[in-house]
Design an enzyme around this catalytic site. Structure first.
Site, PDB file in Angstrom:
ATOM      1  N   TYR A 253     -14.309 -12.549  -0.495  1.00 29.64           N
ATOM      2  CA  TYR A 253     -15.041 -11.331  -0.852  1.00 29.64           C
ATOM      3  C   TYR A 253     -16.220 -11.641  -1.764  1.00 29.64           C
ATOM      4  CZ  TYR A 253     -11.346  -8.614   1.328  1.00 29.64           C
ATOM      5  OH  TYR A 253     -10.490  -8.074   2.238  1.00 29.64           O
TER       6      TYR A 253
ATOM      7  N   ASP B  92      -6.453  -3.626  -7.824  1.00 26.40           N
ATOM      8  CA  ASP B  92      -6.973  -4.251  -6.609  1.00 26.40           C
ATOM      9  C   ASP B  92      -7.223  -5.724  -6.883  1.00 26.40           C
ATOM     10  OD1 ASP B  92      -8.081  -3.221  -3.819  1.00 26.40           O
ATOM     11  OD2 ASP B  92      -9.262  -4.927  -4.468  1.00 26.40           O
TER      12      ASP B  92
ATOM     13  N   ARG C 133       0.827  -1.226   0.000  1.00 29.35           N
ATOM     14  CA  ARG C 133       0.000   0.000   0.000  1.00 29.35           C
ATOM     15  C   ARG C 133       0.856   1.268   0.000  1.00 29.35           C
ATOM     16  NH1 ARG C 133      -5.692  -1.038   1.423  1.00 29.35           N
ATOM     17  NH2 ARG C 133      -5.995  -2.787   0.028  1.00 29.35           N
TER      18      ARG C 133
ATOM     19  N   ARG D 187      -3.567   6.312   0.670  1.00 28.88           N
ATOM     20  CA  ARG D 187      -4.120   7.538   1.259  1.00 28.88           C
ATOM     21  C   ARG D 187      -3.146   8.326   2.118  1.00 28.88           C
ATOM     22  NH1 ARG D 187      -9.624   6.203   4.055  1.00 28.88           N
ATOM     23  NH2 ARG D 187      -8.871   4.081   3.835  1.00 28.88           N
TER      24      ARG D 187
ATOM     25  N   ARG E  61      -7.542  11.312  -5.726  1.00 30.46           N
ATOM     26  CA  ARG E  61      -8.706  10.599  -5.241  1.00 30.46           C
ATOM     27  C   ARG E  61      -9.987  11.436  -5.377  1.00 30.46           C
ATOM     28  NH1 ARG E  61     -10.192   9.102   0.206  1.00 30.46           N
ATOM     29  NH2 ARG E  61     -10.916   6.941   0.102  1.00 30.46           N
TER      30      ARG E  61
END
Ligand code: 1CP
Length: 354
Positions: free
Chosen positions: A160, A74, A25, A29, A38
């Protein structure tokens, strides 16, 4: 193959001091320039617009000069490409219509994957060209950066798909495993085939290393771990290397605990990712020295910075000097991590003395 790249050297079995470094990552962010982009586009658009995905992939390379760039995408792009709707909702994470029965599985359209992943492959092609050009990228020297392509492992992606998003206890996954094992196995088998194909396409497009993220591998009992993690991983590795001989692959069986021994022994991976709960001093002597390790620094040390972070980073590097080692965290950079701490960490690892 550019064997001058440190990450590729480690994946080739070499020991390098100080070890090369990148962070899970690293494009995220915690970076102000990521937060700015973003605002402009939602998550899927960022993944599927090559200009944006390439830019986001390179942001942390410019700033920190990491030894690897990981494609901005992703693990849920694959189910999305198979026709399962995908949304990322602020504060909630990914949301998909859950697959709970044969009907749900039948609605998937794996025959359309090729066309839907095309923008992702375009990003890989552009990135490969850029990182192998004569020009430096910010702090990274020309031709020093290895390009990592990736996918989720079948079990984690299945979690998921069946839950319809993140879950605290994965109760629907276990319900399916026990009440309709044939259906769960079908989902895993479909993911083995599609994941192996997807990764081969990334390699063809220019990925130089592959990483398999198995974030939920640790929730399985040893027997189920064998069935849903070990065997599928083995098969994906076999399929990739059938087409791309000796291709370097990293596996990350998060929270696997002592199941890491069978994982290391039976999957034929070059490097194993360690989360922060693995005790290197315990596992090191029982895993073949030719297998490299990556990771292990608790992301909270990076969040807090300072001496504690520096000491723990140095200790990991010292303990792993005798085997191939890529420095990384035990999981992704936390969004509130100060950018200064990342500079400190990179500086500290790069300046480690004998
Ligand atoms: O805009 C945002 O804040 C989105 C946050 C984000 C990011 C930056 C998500 C949502 N995905 C990503 C990118 C991403 N995801 C990368 C790109 C490169 C990089 O590391 O810099 C990678 C490799 C992933 C892999 C991924 N996605 C995993 C495996 C690794 C892990 O974190 O355990 C998983 C489980 C996902 C699913 C996912 N994507 C995003 C969220 C919020 C989640 C759910 C996480 C959960 O269930 O807790």
């Amino acid at each position: 193959m550019q064997v001058s790249k440190k990450i590729l050297q480690v994946l080739n079995g070499q020991k390098i001091w100080p070890p090369p470094i990148w962070l899970m990552r690293q494009a995220g962010r915690f970076l102000p320039e990521f937060r700015e982009l973003r605002q402009q586009a939602d998550f899927l658009t960022r993944c599927l617009t090559p200009d944006l995905a390439v830019e986001i992939t390179l942001q942390p390379i410019r700033r920190f000069g990491f030894d690897a760039a990981i494609l901005f995408s992703d693990i849920l792009i694959l189910p999305w490409a198979m026709g399962q709707n995908l949304e990322f909702i602020e504060g909630k994470g990914p949301v998909l219509p859950p697959i709970r029965n044969e009907e749900g599985l039948k609605q998937l359209t794996p025959e359309n994957i090729q066309q839907k992943i095309e923008p992702v492959l375009t990003s890989v092609r552009i990135l490969n060209k850029l990182i192998n050009s004569e020009q430096s990228i910010g702090l990274a020297k020309a031709k020093s950066v290895s390009l990592i392509g990736f996918a989720g492992s079948p079990f984690t992606v299945a979690c998921y798909m069946v839950e319809g998003g993140s879950s605290r206890d994965f109760s629907n996954v276990f319900k399916m495993i026990y009440q309709n094992p044939a259906l769960f196995q079908k989902i895993i088998d479909l993911l083995v085939t599609t994941t192996a194909d997807y990764l081969c396409q990334q390699i063809e497009a220019g990925a130089e290393v592959i990483m398999l993220f198995d974030s939920w591998a640790g929730i399985l009992s040893p027997n189920l771990f064998r069935q849903f993690v070990l065997l599928p991983t083995q098969e994906i590795v076999r399929r990739i290397r059938e087409q791309f001989h000796d291709f370097p692959i990293i596996g990350f069986p998060r929270l696997a605990g002592t199941k890491i021994f069978s994982y290391a022994k039976e999957t034929n991976l070059n490097v194993i990712g360690l989360d922060q709960t693995e005790d290197i001093s315990v596992i090191d002597s029982s895993i073949d020295n030719n297998i490299g390790f990556q990771g292990n620094l608790d992301p909270f040390y990076l969040l807090n910075g300072g001496n504690y972070m520096a000491q723990n980073a140095a200790s990991i590097c010292q303990k792993l000097r005798h085997r191939p080692h890529i420095f990384n965290l035990g999981h992704g950079v936390l969004p509130t991590t100060p950018v200064e701490h990342v500079y400190e960490l990179v500086e500290h690892v790069r300046n480690l003395k004998d």
